[in-house]
Design an enzyme around this catalytic site. Structure first.
Site: not given
Ligand code: NAG
Ligand code: NAG
Ligand code: NAG
Ligand code: NAG
Length: 341
Positions: A313, A316
């Site tokens: 991700e 993040k």
């Protein structure tokens, strides 16, 4: 004739035993579907990826309608999260909790197998939202029961190991004084509603806090060949078991010995920090997946566990490692050779 019938029956029984055993090992493992990224495939492709990979369980962090829609008829069970910022509203208004259930749960039944509603993620006792976790769980529970939804849908919350005051040795596990009022209220709600406690358990971060002295990398990666920590009559070969058993010990001390714990997150990053390599992470996931069906020294038996996470991700942070917990790249390429089925 009778004999052959008998041996056919015996063979069938054996087959049944073998298949049900195979199934239970698969069924212990799920994967978190996090979406803090700008380059992920659409939900329909994600569900297809779970199916082709043989992953039967999912956790989502918010009741994303496209995801729930795509899960219909998939046979994949799902833990649906309530975002932390919704807790206050749900705690202070039974009508809001009813509305949340009517919007996010009821429309998807029975086509989606919803296992648990997780009211909040890793709320700390010092967080101003902490006071709302218990009442939000209660209002959601009332909403689920009063709408005659299947009682298998349990309401719980996700804790992390920062609530622990002591974790070593595992039998001495206890919650910190700061956390005690918070966790006591949660535990008594879960005991009375027969719901499991959800916990995020990361040997990686425990290792990170002390990588050179006490905790050996092999122990953190479930890669030690023998007992590393002897605690009374229980021997520990890995840090994951030790952390879980310290949590069970802490729960026993607050009168919640009977709570089932589900590991809602565990994982190891492949890049971005200390010991964060593809080799280490692959070793962690592989060893963990073959281990959790056995449970821990204190609690043998299958331990339902969700790996973190499906994808890398890219949005993040702040730690660089946070971007590298994926089992797959955003283009759906597997990072590791893992077998879910
Ligand atoms: C729903 O999921 C639970 C937990 O994963 C499982 O035990 C159950 O068999 C599933 N039910 C259906 C109808 O698939
Ligand atoms: C306990 O709570 C106080 C006040 O909220 C905070 O300053 C302290 O850091 C906490 N201690 C621990 C161990 O969490
Ligand atoms: C709860 O714990 C008690 C004592 O530890 C045990 O006798 C009982 O069977 C447990 N109940 C359940 C439902 O697990
Ligand atoms: C895990 O253990 C095996 C067997 O001892 C070894 O070959 C492998 O290199 C270890 N993996 C890591 C990442 O240390």
């Amino acid at each position: 004739m009778a004999l052959s019938k008998k041996s056919v029956m015996a063979a069938l029984l054996l087959l049944l035993l073998i298949t049900s055993q195979g199934k239970s090992s698969v069924q212990s493992i799920g994967v978190n579907y996090g979406k803090i990224a700008d380059d992920l495939p659409p939900a329909t492709e994600v569900i297809a990826l779970y199916k082709t990979s043989g992953i039967g369980k999912m956790r989502i962090f918010d009741p994303n309608q496209a995801t729930l829609q795509a899960l219909k008829g998939s046979g994949i069970s799902v833990i649906v999260g309530v975002v932390n910022n919704d807790l206050q509203g749900l705690a202070t208004s039974p009508a809001a909790a009813n509305g949340w259930v009517q919007t996010n749960i009821s429309p998807y039944l029975p086509d989606v197998n919803i296992s648990y509603i997780a009211a909040g993620n890793e709320i700390k006792p010092s967080d101003p939202l902490a006071q709302y976790v218990g009442p939000a769980m209660q209002n959601l529970y009332n909403a689920v029961t009063s709408s005659n939804l299947p009682t298998q849908i349990k309401v719980s919350t996700v804790i992390d190991m920062s609530l622990m005051g002591n974790t070593y040795p595992p039998s001495s596990g206890s919650f910190s004084d700061n956390a005690s009022a918070y966790i006591n209220a949660i535990a008594s709600f879960l005991v009375s509603t027969k719901a499991p406690l959800l916990a995020n358990v990361y040997p990686y971060f425990a290792y990170l806090s002390d990588p050179t002295t006490d905790i050996k990398l092999d122990y953190a990666l479930l890669n030690s060949s023998g007992v590393v920590v002897q605690d009374g009559n229980l021997g520990y070969q890995n840090l994951f078991d030790a952390m879980m058993d310290s949590l069970y010990s802490a729960l026993e001390k607050i009168g919640a010995a009977n709570l089932t714990v589900i590991v809602t997150e565990t994982g190891w990053p492949s890049d971005g920090g200390v010991a964060a390599t593809v080799d280490n992470a692959g070793t962690y996931y592989k060893n963990l997946m073959s281990h959790v069906n056995n449970g821990t020294p204190k609690r043998p038996g299958p331990l339902e566990t969700y790996l973190f996470a499906l994808f890398d991700e890219d949005q993040k942070g702040p730690a660089e490692t946070e971007k590298h917990f994926g089992l797959f790249s955003p283009t759906k390429q597997p990072k590791y050779q893992l077998s879910f089925s």
